[in-house]
Enzyme design. Structure first.
Site, PDB file in Angstrom:
ATOM      1  N   HIS A  13       0.865  -1.205   0.000  1.00  0.00           N
ATOM      2  CA  HIS A  13       0.000   0.000   0.000  1.00  0.00           C
ATOM      3  C   HIS A  13       0.888   1.236   0.000  1.00  0.00           C
ATOM      4  O   HIS A  13       1.508   1.562   1.008  1.00  0.00           O
ATOM      5  CB  HIS A  13      -0.916   0.024   1.218  1.00  0.00           C
ATOM      6  CG  HIS A  13      -1.870   1.187   1.219  1.00  0.00           C
ATOM      7  ND1 HIS A  13      -3.232   1.045   1.379  1.00  0.00           N
ATOM      8  CD2 HIS A  13      -1.666   2.527   1.064  1.00  0.00           C
ATOM      9  CE1 HIS A  13      -3.812   2.228   1.332  1.00  0.00           C
ATOM     10  NE2 HIS A  13      -2.887   3.158   1.148  1.00  0.00           N
ATOM     11  N   HIS A  15       1.718   5.384  -1.817  1.00  0.00           N
ATOM     12  CA  HIS A  15       1.378   6.540  -2.676  1.00  0.00           C
ATOM     13  C   HIS A  15       2.657   7.136  -3.255  1.00  0.00           C
ATOM     14  O   HIS A  15       3.485   7.663  -2.501  1.00  0.00           O
ATOM     15  CB  HIS A  15       0.652   7.607  -1.853  1.00  0.00           C
ATOM     16  CG  HIS A  15      -0.619   7.108  -1.256  1.00  0.00           C
ATOM     17  ND1 HIS A  15      -1.837   7.208  -1.883  1.00  0.00           N
ATOM     18  CD2 HIS A  15      -0.847   6.450  -0.089  1.00  0.00           C
ATOM     19  CE1 HIS A  15      -2.770   6.655  -1.128  1.00  0.00           C
ATOM     20  NE2 HIS A  15      -2.198   6.179  -0.035  1.00  0.00           N
ATOM     21  N   HIS A 135     -10.491   1.318   1.400  1.00  0.00           N
ATOM     22  CA  HIS A 135     -10.314   2.306   2.468  1.00  0.00           C
ATOM     23  C   HIS A 135     -11.596   2.223   3.292  1.00  0.00           C
ATOM     24  O   HIS A 135     -12.640   2.707   2.866  1.00  0.00           O
ATOM     25  CB  HIS A 135     -10.107   3.711   1.895  1.00  0.00           C
ATOM     26  CG  HIS A 135      -9.862   4.744   2.960  1.00  0.00           C
ATOM     27  ND1 HIS A 135      -8.677   5.432   3.079  1.00  0.00           N
ATOM     28  CD2 HIS A 135     -10.644   5.169   3.985  1.00  0.00           C
ATOM     29  CE1 HIS A 135      -8.741   6.246   4.129  1.00  0.00           C
ATOM     30  NE2 HIS A 135      -9.933   6.113   4.686  1.00  0.00           N
ATOM     31  N   HIS A 173      -4.802  -0.420   5.638  1.00  0.00           N
ATOM     32  CA  HIS A 173      -4.359   0.382   6.800  1.00  0.00           C
ATOM     33  C   HIS A 173      -5.343   0.345   7.964  1.00  0.00           C
ATOM     34  O   HIS A 173      -5.888   1.367   8.365  1.00  0.00           O
ATOM     35  CB  HIS A 173      -4.040   1.827   6.417  1.00  0.00           C
ATOM     36  CG  HIS A 173      -4.992   2.507   5.481  1.00  0.00           C
ATOM     37  ND1 HIS A 173      -6.346   2.493   5.651  1.00  0.00           N
ATOM     38  CD2 HIS A 173      -4.778   3.227   4.357  1.00  0.00           C
ATOM     39  CE1 HIS A 173      -6.910   3.182   4.670  1.00  0.00           C
ATOM     40  NE2 HIS A 173      -5.995   3.629   3.875  1.00  0.00           N
ATOM     41  N   ASP A 246       1.517   2.729   3.432  1.00  0.00           N
ATOM     42  CA  ASP A 246       0.689   3.915   3.218  1.00  0.00           C
ATOM     43  C   ASP A 246       1.548   5.178   3.186  1.00  0.00           C
ATOM     44  O   ASP A 246       1.069   6.264   3.516  1.00  0.00           O
ATOM     45  CB  ASP A 246      -0.420   4.025   4.277  1.00  0.00           C
ATOM     46  CG  ASP A 246      -1.519   4.990   3.861  1.00  0.00           C
ATOM     47  OD1 ASP A 246      -1.621   5.308   2.658  1.00  0.00           O
ATOM     48  OD2 ASP A 246      -2.267   5.442   4.741  1.00  0.00           O
TER      49      ASP A 246
HETATM   50  C1  NCD Z   1      -3.311   9.153   1.824  1.00  0.00           C
HETATM   51  C2  NCD Z   1      -2.826  10.189   0.795  1.00  0.00           C
HETATM   52  O1  NCD Z   1      -2.264  11.207   1.212  1.00  0.00           O
HETATM   53  O2  NCD Z   1      -2.971   9.949  -0.402  1.00  0.00           O
HETATM   54  N1  NCD Z   1      -3.433   9.808   3.095  1.00  0.00           N
HETATM   55  C3  NCD Z   1      -3.460   9.215   4.299  1.00  0.00           C
HETATM   56  O3  NCD Z   1      -3.664   9.907   5.303  1.00  0.00           O
HETATM   57  N2  NCD Z   1      -3.269   7.926   4.451  1.00  0.00           N
HETATM   58  C4  NCD Z   1      -4.589   8.559   1.372  1.00  0.00           C
HETATM   59  C5  NCD Z   1      -5.041   7.358   2.158  1.00  0.00           C
HETATM   60  O4  NCD Z   1      -4.457   6.273   2.051  1.00  0.00           O
HETATM   61  O5  NCD Z   1      -6.013   7.463   2.908  1.00  0.00           O
HETATM   62 ZN    ZN Z   2      -3.134   5.156   1.407  1.00  0.00          ZN
END
Ligand code: NCD
Ligand code: ZN
Length: 343
Positions: A13, A15, A135, A173, A246
């Site tokens: 997971h 970003h 999510h 998460h 995450d």
């Molecule tokens: C994530 C993001 O910034 O893209 N933010 C977070 O707080 N985890 C998005 C997500 O996974 O919820």
């Molecule tokens: Zn995320």
């Protein structure tokens, strides 16, 4: 134990964002992870195979030369997603689609408003063997933010898991004892990722002695009894829980502001921090399953073969990471001491 060698891990997971930022985020993850499930919450989101393949190409261009890093792409489900989108996308390089309830988190405005209207899409995913990543938070404004995950289980996730028993679901998460217990009570087609911050911190670390915007992420940190339950399940060695950082970068000025963004950028130290948690729990023998085996097994992919070694050696996370556009990012655990280092 002062040293541990494990099979190279994957991040299930993550970003990466897009554009210039890829030159920061991709090397940071490729330094230790062999594969990563790349979240599709770009603006606009990654909605179909062609978006996903173009994005994958941009990620690969930012990977360090000679690295064998492999991005695994994910479709973003919207109210417009069709079964055809699923059939066209489903493959080894797009193994999953992500469900964000509209408004649940960063860049989720394009997301789904009536989850049940996606049941035909879930059916197609189940038939095609595509994983559903969720999510899991309700988003109605009257629900207290600390209760959103629990209510999502009762209102949506329970019914989806029951209605589509063959659909593989990753509850992303997770942050609560309720979520951990739900995953344990579900079938083999239900698993969860757990982040470093939810293992290391609880809501006191967000709110006591001043608001700490760099510990703010969604789902928000919960009370310490929930944190303890997450620590217990990873220490138990259950194969239903695996690594998903995450890691989610936001520029410093967008977090240190009156309405700060949600997300912790942990890529610079995530594996080291997980190691620290397992060490604290006296469960270092369970680290490899969590970090390197159970995710691959659940996704039906081969385990990695390369090994990686961590040493007990302290180092300090930098206070800030400078970006080429003049912005900076404050990494998760900034200025703090980590006890493990990749050899
Ligand atoms: C994530 C993001 O910034 O893209 N933010 C977070 O707080 N985890 C998005 C997500 O996974 O919820
Ligand atoms: Zn995320």
């Amino acid at each position: 134990m002062n040293q541990i060698t494990i099979t190279q891990p994957d991040d299930w997971h993550l970003h990466f964002r897009d554009g210039e930022l890829l030159n920061e985020t991709v090397p940071a993850t490729a330094r230790c992870f062999r594969r990563a499930i790349v979240m599709p919450n770009l603006v606009p989101p990654v909605k179909n195979r062609s978006d996903a393949m173009a994005y994958k190409q941009r990620i690969l261009e930012a990977a360090p030369t000679g690295s064998n890093f492999e991005p695994l792409m994910v479709l973003y489900l919207t109210n417009e997603t069709t079964s055809d989108d699923i059939h066209e996308a489903c493959s080894q390089d797009i193994p999953a689609a992500k469900l964000y309830p509209a408004g649940a988190t960063t860049n989720s405005d394009a997301a789904v408003s009536g989850i049940e209207s996606l049941y035909p899409v879930f059916e197609a995913m189940s038939d095609a063997g595509m994983l559903l990543l969720i999510h899991g938070e309700v988003t109605n404004p009257e629900t207290d933010i600390f209760d959103r995950e629990k209510l999502f289980i009762d209102q949506h996730l329970g019914p989806i898991h029951q209605r589509f028993p063959d659909l593989k679901i990753v509850f992303e998460h997770i942050t609560t004892a309720d979520a951990a217990d739900f995953v344990l009570s579900g079938s083999d087609n239900l698993a969860a990722t757990i982040t470093p911050q939810h293992l290391l911190l609880n809501r006191n670390d967000l709110l006591v002695g001043g608001i700490r915007p760099h510990n703010y992420c969604l789902p928000v940190l919960k009370r310490n009894t929930h944190q303890q339950r997450l620590r217990d399940v990873v220490a138990s060695g259950s194969n239903k829980f695996f690594l998903g950082t995450d890691s989610a970068p936001h520029a410093k000025h967008t977090k240190e502001t009156a309405c700060g963004c949600a997300g912790c950028y942990s890529a610079w130290g995530a594996l080291e921090l997980y190691t620290q948690v397992f060490d604290d729990l006296d469960a270092l023998d369970k680290l490899e399953g969590f970090a390197s085996f159970y995710g691959a097994d659940f996704y039906g992919m081969a385990r990695n073969t390369h090994k990686i070694t961590l040493k007990r050696e302290t180092w300090t996370m930098p206070e800030e990471i400078a970006l080429t556009n003049g912005d900076s990012i404050v990494p998760f655990f900034a200025g703090q001491t980590l006890n493990w280092q990749i050899a």
